[in-house]
Design a protein around this motif. Structure first.
Motif, short mmCIF file in Angstrom:
data_model
loop_
_atom_site.label_atom_id
_atom_site.label_comp_id
_atom_site.label_asym_id
_atom_site.label_seq_id
_atom_site.Cartn_x
_atom_site.Cartn_y
_atom_site.Cartn_z
N PHE A 195 0.83 -1.19 0.00
CA PHE A 195 0.00 0.00 0.00
C PHE A 195 0.87 1.25 0.00
CE2 PHE A 195 -2.65 -3.36 1.54
CZ PHE A 195 -3.89 -3.10 0.97
N VAL A 196 0.36 2.31 -0.62
CA VAL A 196 1.06 3.58 -0.67
C VAL A 196 0.09 4.71 -0.33
CG1 VAL A 196 2.80 2.81 -2.34
CG2 VAL A 196 0.65 3.83 -3.17
N PHE A 197 0.66 5.83 0.05
CA PHE A 197 -0.10 7.03 0.37
C PHE A 197 0.05 8.01 -0.79
CE2 PHE A 197 0.31 4.89 4.26
CZ PHE A 197 -0.57 5.42 5.19
N CYS A 198 -1.08 8.52 -1.27
CA CYS A 198 -1.09 9.50 -2.36
C CYS A 198 -1.87 10.72 -1.87
CB CYS A 198 -1.83 8.95 -3.58
SG CYS A 198 -1.21 7.38 -4.19
N THR A 199 -1.69 11.84 -2.54
CA THR A 199 -2.47 13.02 -2.20
C THR A 199 -3.00 13.67 -3.46
OG1 THR A 199 -2.53 15.07 -0.91
CG2 THR A 199 -0.49 14.59 -2.09
N LEU A 200 -4.21 14.16 -3.37
CA LEU A 200 -4.84 14.91 -4.46
C LEU A 200 -5.03 16.34 -3.99
CD1 LEU A 200 -7.68 12.38 -5.43
CD2 LEU A 200 -5.43 12.64 -6.50
N ALA A 201 -4.96 17.27 -4.91
CA ALA A 201 -5.15 18.69 -4.57
C ALA A 201 -6.54 18.91 -3.98
CB ALA A 201 -4.96 19.54 -5.82
N PRO A 202 -6.68 19.95 -3.15
CA PRO A 202 -8.00 20.24 -2.59
C PRO A 202 -9.05 20.38 -3.70
CG PRO A 202 -6.34 21.63 -1.58
CD PRO A 202 -5.67 20.92 -2.73
N GLY A 203 -10.17 19.73 -3.51
CA GLY A 203 -11.26 19.83 -4.47
C GLY A 203 -11.14 18.89 -5.67
N ALA A 204 -9.98 18.25 -5.85
CA ALA A 204 -9.81 17.32 -6.97
C ALA A 204 -10.64 16.06 -6.74
CB ALA A 204 -8.34 16.95 -7.14
N SER A 205 -11.17 15.52 -7.80
CA SER A 205 -11.96 14.30 -7.71
C SER A 205 -11.05 13.08 -7.68
CB SER A 205 -12.90 14.19 -8.90
OG SER A 205 -13.83 15.24 -8.88
N GLU A 212 -5.12 20.56 3.16
CA GLU A 212 -4.13 20.63 2.08
C GLU A 212 -4.47 19.75 0.88
OE1 GLU A 212 -2.28 21.37 6.05
OE2 GLU A 212 -3.53 19.78 5.22
N GLY A 213 -5.41 18.84 1.05
CA GLY A 213 -5.79 17.94 -0.03
C GLY A 213 -6.36 16.64 0.51
N THR A 214 -6.62 15.71 -0.39
CA THR A 214 -7.20 14.42 -0.01
C THR A 214 -6.12 13.35 -0.06
OG1 THR A 214 -9.34 15.06 -0.92
CG2 THR A 214 -8.96 12.71 -0.60
N THR A 215 -5.98 12.64 1.05
CA THR A 215 -5.05 11.51 1.12
C THR A 215 -5.78 10.25 0.70
OG1 THR A 215 -3.77 12.51 2.91
CG2 THR A 215 -3.62 10.11 2.68
N LEU A 216 -5.13 9.47 -0.14
CA LEU A 216 -5.64 8.16 -0.55
C LEU A 216 -4.62 7.12 -0.13
CD1 LEU A 216 -6.61 8.92 -4.26
CD2 LEU A 216 -8.07 9.12 -2.24
N VAL A 217 -5.07 6.02 0.40
CA VAL A 217 -4.21 4.86 0.64
C VAL A 217 -4.72 3.78 -0.30
CG1 VAL A 217 -3.37 3.16 2.28
CG2 VAL A 217 -3.75 5.53 3.01
N ILE A 218 -3.85 3.37 -1.22
CA ILE A 218 -4.24 2.41 -2.24
C ILE A 218 -3.08 1.45 -2.51
CG2 ILE A 218 -5.90 3.95 -3.35
CD1 ILE A 218 -3.85 4.61 -5.45
#
Length: 135
Positions: free
Chosen positions: A23-33, A48-54
């Motif tokens: 698994f890795v941690f990713c981030t998307l800009a605020p408001g990004a889908s 600061e944005g949305t963190t995804l763990v995928i």
């Protein structure tokens, strides 16, 4: 269904299980889908944005930059959300061994993301703790 609160009972019955995959941690800009092809294990929105763990292969397939390649260890005991000291005891033991951990508490269980190259060692330490051997 009430989770366990007693620290000794939690430690003795935590039964750690390591899930398949990296698994890795990713981030998307605020408001990004979140890309439609992504089904994150974890999503957390911060200022600061949305963190995804995928899974790493999903991040790479989607072209997402990522950090902290980790294995996921689930503590299968049903811990109460207001249990005191459980994660503190675990993370302190892992820290003493120099193992970083990103802990996530969900409704039924606690989950530990540990570095890929230290995952087997983390599992051994958690099993020792569960058996009452604090090393």
């Amino acid at each position: 269904m009430t989770g366990e609160r007693d620290l000794d009972a939690l430690l003795k019955s935590m039964k750690p299980e390591m899930l398949d995959g990296i698994f890795v941690f990713c981030t998307l800009a605020p408001g990004a889908s979140i890309p439609a092809a992504i089904n994150p294990l974890l999503t957390f929105r911060e200022q600061e944005g949305t963190t995804l763990v995928i899974l790493r292969e999903k991040a790479e397939a989607a072209g997402l930059a990522h950090a902290f390649a980790s294995r996921l260890i689930t503590l299968t005991v049903h811990s109460a959300l207001d249990a005191v000291g459980f994660l503190a005891a675990l993370t302190a033991r892992l820290a003493a061994a120099g193992i970083s951990v990103n802990a996530v508490s969900a409704f039924h269980h606690d989950h530990l993301f540990v570095p890929v190259d230290r995952a087997d060692e983390a599992m051994a330490l958690l099993r020792e703790m569960s058996a009452g051997r604090m090393g």
